[in-house]
Design an enzyme around this catalytic site. Structure first.
Site, mmCIF file in Angstrom:
data_model
loop_
_atom_site.group_PDB
_atom_site.id
_atom_site.type_symbol
_atom_site.label_atom_id
_atom_site.label_comp_id
_atom_site.label_asym_id
_atom_site.label_seq_id
_atom_site.Cartn_x
_atom_site.Cartn_y
_atom_site.Cartn_z
ATOM 1 N N CYS A 1 1.006 -1.130 -0.085
ATOM 2 C CA CYS A 1 0.126 0.080 0.045
ATOM 3 C C CYS A 1 0.940 1.317 -0.107
ATOM 4 O O CYS A 1 0.347 2.294 -0.114
ATOM 5 C CB CYS A 1 -0.878 0.117 1.221
ATOM 6 S SG CYS A 1 -2.269 -1.314 1.013
ATOM 7 N N TYR B 1 -3.129 4.424 5.641
ATOM 8 C CA TYR B 1 -2.237 3.398 5.907
ATOM 9 C C TYR B 1 -1.007 3.340 5.208
ATOM 10 O O TYR B 1 0.009 3.144 5.653
ATOM 11 C CB TYR B 1 -2.972 2.025 5.569
ATOM 12 C CG TYR B 1 -2.381 0.654 5.669
ATOM 13 C CD1 TYR B 1 -2.087 0.260 6.985
ATOM 14 C CD2 TYR B 1 -2.104 0.029 4.659
ATOM 15 C CE1 TYR B 1 -1.448 -1.002 7.157
ATOM 16 C CE2 TYR B 1 -1.610 -1.175 4.731
ATOM 17 C CZ TYR B 1 -1.160 -1.427 6.024
ATOM 18 O OH TYR B 1 -0.600 -2.946 6.102
ATOM 19 N N ASN C 1 -0.346 -8.870 0.358
ATOM 20 C CA ASN C 1 -1.494 -9.601 0.982
ATOM 21 C C ASN C 1 -1.191 -11.046 1.557
ATOM 22 O O ASN C 1 -0.675 -11.804 0.614
ATOM 23 C CB ASN C 1 -2.503 -9.878 -0.020
ATOM 24 C CG ASN C 1 -3.180 -8.508 -0.573
ATOM 25 O OD1 ASN C 1 -3.869 -7.866 0.408
ATOM 26 N ND2 ASN C 1 -3.055 -8.359 -1.777
HETATM 27 P P1 NAD Z 1 -2.702 -8.349 12.713
HETATM 28 O O1 NAD Z 1 -3.889 -7.332 12.868
HETATM 29 O O2 NAD Z 1 -3.299 -9.884 12.581
HETATM 30 O O3 NAD Z 1 -1.705 -8.028 13.643
HETATM 31 C C1 NAD Z 1 -1.285 -6.886 14.066
HETATM 32 C C2 NAD Z 1 -1.370 -6.978 15.587
HETATM 33 O O4 NAD Z 1 -0.674 -5.551 16.135
HETATM 34 C C3 NAD Z 1 -2.521 -7.015 16.281
HETATM 35 O O5 NAD Z 1 -2.592 -8.003 17.080
HETATM 36 C C4 NAD Z 1 -2.908 -5.769 17.285
HETATM 37 O O6 NAD Z 1 -3.486 -5.959 18.310
HETATM 38 C C5 NAD Z 1 -1.399 -5.407 17.250
HETATM 39 N N1 NAD Z 1 -1.237 -4.103 17.803
HETATM 40 C C6 NAD Z 1 -1.777 -2.749 17.039
HETATM 41 N N2 NAD Z 1 -1.183 -1.827 17.441
HETATM 42 C C7 NAD Z 1 -0.511 -2.037 18.765
HETATM 43 C C8 NAD Z 1 -0.156 -1.502 19.791
HETATM 44 N N3 NAD Z 1 -0.073 0.043 19.737
HETATM 45 N N4 NAD Z 1 0.837 -2.120 20.803
HETATM 46 C C9 NAD Z 1 0.975 -3.501 20.487
HETATM 47 N N5 NAD Z 1 0.253 -4.022 19.738
HETATM 48 C C10 NAD Z 1 -0.483 -3.553 18.801
HETATM 49 O O7 NAD Z 1 -1.983 -7.917 11.380
HETATM 50 P P2 NAD Z 1 -0.903 -8.813 10.502
HETATM 51 O O8 NAD Z 1 -1.815 -9.209 9.128
HETATM 52 O O9 NAD Z 1 -0.503 -9.690 11.266
HETATM 53 O O10 NAD Z 1 0.016 -7.582 9.965
HETATM 54 C C11 NAD Z 1 1.402 -7.454 10.653
HETATM 55 C C12 NAD Z 1 2.004 -6.358 9.911
HETATM 56 O O11 NAD Z 1 2.205 -6.750 8.621
HETATM 57 C C13 NAD Z 1 1.359 -5.123 10.097
HETATM 58 O O12 NAD Z 1 2.610 -4.065 10.380
HETATM 59 C C14 NAD Z 1 0.787 -4.762 8.790
HETATM 60 O O13 NAD Z 1 0.504 -3.386 8.361
HETATM 61 C C15 NAD Z 1 1.741 -5.718 7.884
HETATM 62 N N6 NAD Z 1 1.167 -6.085 6.663
HETATM 63 C C16 NAD Z 1 0.275 -7.154 6.364
HETATM 64 C C17 NAD Z 1 -0.245 -7.541 5.647
HETATM 65 C C18 NAD Z 1 -1.238 -8.587 5.317
HETATM 66 O O14 NAD Z 1 -1.778 -9.020 4.244
HETATM 67 N N7 NAD Z 1 -1.810 -9.586 6.528
HETATM 68 C C19 NAD Z 1 0.189 -6.982 4.264
HETATM 69 C C20 NAD Z 1 1.012 -5.925 4.459
HETATM 70 C C21 NAD Z 1 1.571 -5.347 5.432
#
Ligand code: NAD
Length: 347
Positions: free
Chosen positions: A131, A160, A189
């Site tokens: 993104c 984001y 993703n």
């Molecule tokens: P997820 O939502 O399953 O996990 C993120 C976790 O971060 C959550 O459990 C949430 O409670 C925790 N969190 C949020 N704010 C917090 C804070 N202030 N203190 C402590 N914990 C906090 O998401 P994910 O899919 O596991 O994504 C993990 C990382 O990968 C993120 O940075 C996301 O932006 C990035 N990402 C994910 C994808 C995807 O497809 N899943 C794609 C691109 C980037």
């Protein structure tokens, strides 16, 4: 079978800190390092422990909000490596609606990277996203795959995407100005078992699997699809993601250099639905909701750089990964129906 492979140069007793570990990817990462024999893993998430998607045995699990500076200092004490995967995020339905919440994740990386630096951490990882790329390049379902250089000139996804771009810059400057080794992967993703599948934050593969499972269960003949169904994406299986993080974090050629971590198998949402139907053994009528959030029209990962530098790229075929994911969601669905609590019930 021999011990599982890792690319880390750490001793198995070095402290590894993983934030966001109550969520999907960081939970899987904690398990990945645990399974490779690391004995000191500190997993951190702001959610209460019963809501974590995975709680890995013999891993120190802390419930702390890492958008607060003091908590970041506590979390990074003694850390040799820090993996920052904490963010307020979700699928298109979430990130298009809650832009402020997404932008506020800037606090997490800002405080955590400073705390990691002060603690003398040797390596710092940041989970960026596709993104962050210029949205102007993603207006066609058959768009060319995104190269690392396509983030600039910048026109990231509102909210984001801009947060990710700005946090990437922090990582780059901590290397340039202070010499801390930072690593930045732009995930495309990610999907698989233990991912969000319900509640509004889920992404397309999990959402479509759930909708097919629900339709089957209710004997309903139709399925609603966000957008035209012609939007395209690539989807990376979770096991490729955890291995990719390990490889990127331990490759000095990639210091402070954002790199794609994604599959290059392009899938239209309509084809994703067809696959999920095949796995579920049903055929549903499709209703397209053109007012629903659908994000960019087309997006794929150009893997030239990762193949050149690491001699590797994510390769799990989408069909294979979706079979696993479908089976896991079907089980969660059954558990919930039987009255057992699943982690997503609290969301
Ligand atoms: P997820 O939502 O399953 O996990 C993120 C976790 O971060 C959550 O459990 C949430 O409670 C925790 N969190 C949020 N704010 C917090 C804070 N202030 N203190 C402590 N914990 C906090 O998401 P994910 O899919 O596991 O994504 C993990 C990382 O990968 C993120 O940075 C996301 O932006 C990035 N990402 C994910 C994808 C995807 O497809 N899943 C794609 C691109 C980037």
């Amino acid at each position: 079978m021999g011990p599982l492979k890792t690319f880390s140069d750490c001793s198995k007793n070095d402290l590894i800190v993983i934030t966001g570990a109550g969520g999907f990817i960081a939970g899987a990462l904690a398990r990945y390092f645990h399974d490779r024999g690391f004995t000191r893993i500190r997993a951190v998430d702001k959610k209460p422990l019963p809501d974590w998607y995975q709680v890995v045995p013999r891993v120190e699990s802390l419930c702390l909000d890492v958008s607060e500076e003091a908590n970041c200092r506590r979390v990074c004490e003694g850390a040799v490596e820090v993996y920052n995967l904490a963010a307020d995020m979700g699928g298109m339905g979430f990130i298009e609606r809650f832009r402020i919440q997404c932008l506020r994740s800037i606090l997490i990386n800002t405080h955590l990277i400073e705390a990691a630096y002060r603690a003398g951490a040797r390596r710092y990882f940041f989970s960026s996203s596709a993104c962050a790329y210029n949205t102007e390049l993603q207006k066609d379902p058959n768009c060319r795959a995104l190269r690392e250089t396509d983030a600039y000139p910048a026109m990231a996804e509102r909210g984001y995407g801009w947060e990710k771009l700005m946090s990437e810059m922090f990582c780059q400057e901590y290397w340039a100005e202070r010499g801390m080794k930072t690593f930045i992967a732009r995930f495309h993703n990610v999907y698989g078992p233990h991912g969000t599948w319900d509640g509004g934050r889920e992404k397309a593969p999990a959402a479509i699997c759930r909708k097919v499972i629900e339709a089957k269960d209710r004997g309903a003949g139709d399925i609603d699809i966000w957008g035209t169904g012609k939007q395209t994406r690539s989807f990376m299986y979770i096991d490729d993601c955890t291995e990719g993080i390990d490889r990127i974090m331990h490759c000095d050629e990639l210091i402070a250099t954002p790199i794609n971590l994604g599959s290059s198998e392009l899938i239209a949402i309509n084809d994703l639905v067809t696959l999920a139907e095949e796995i579920g053994g049903v055929k549903l009528r499709r209703a397209y909701d053109l007012n629903a959030p659908q994000g960019v029209v087309g997006r794929n990962s150009d893997n030239t750089m990762i193949k050149k530098i690491l001699g590797w790229e994510p390769t799990t075929p989408f069909r294979k990964g979706l079979v696993q994911t479908y089976a896991w969601i079907a089980q969660q669905y059954e558990d919930r129906k039987a009255g057992h609590r699943t982690v997503h019930d609290t969301m």
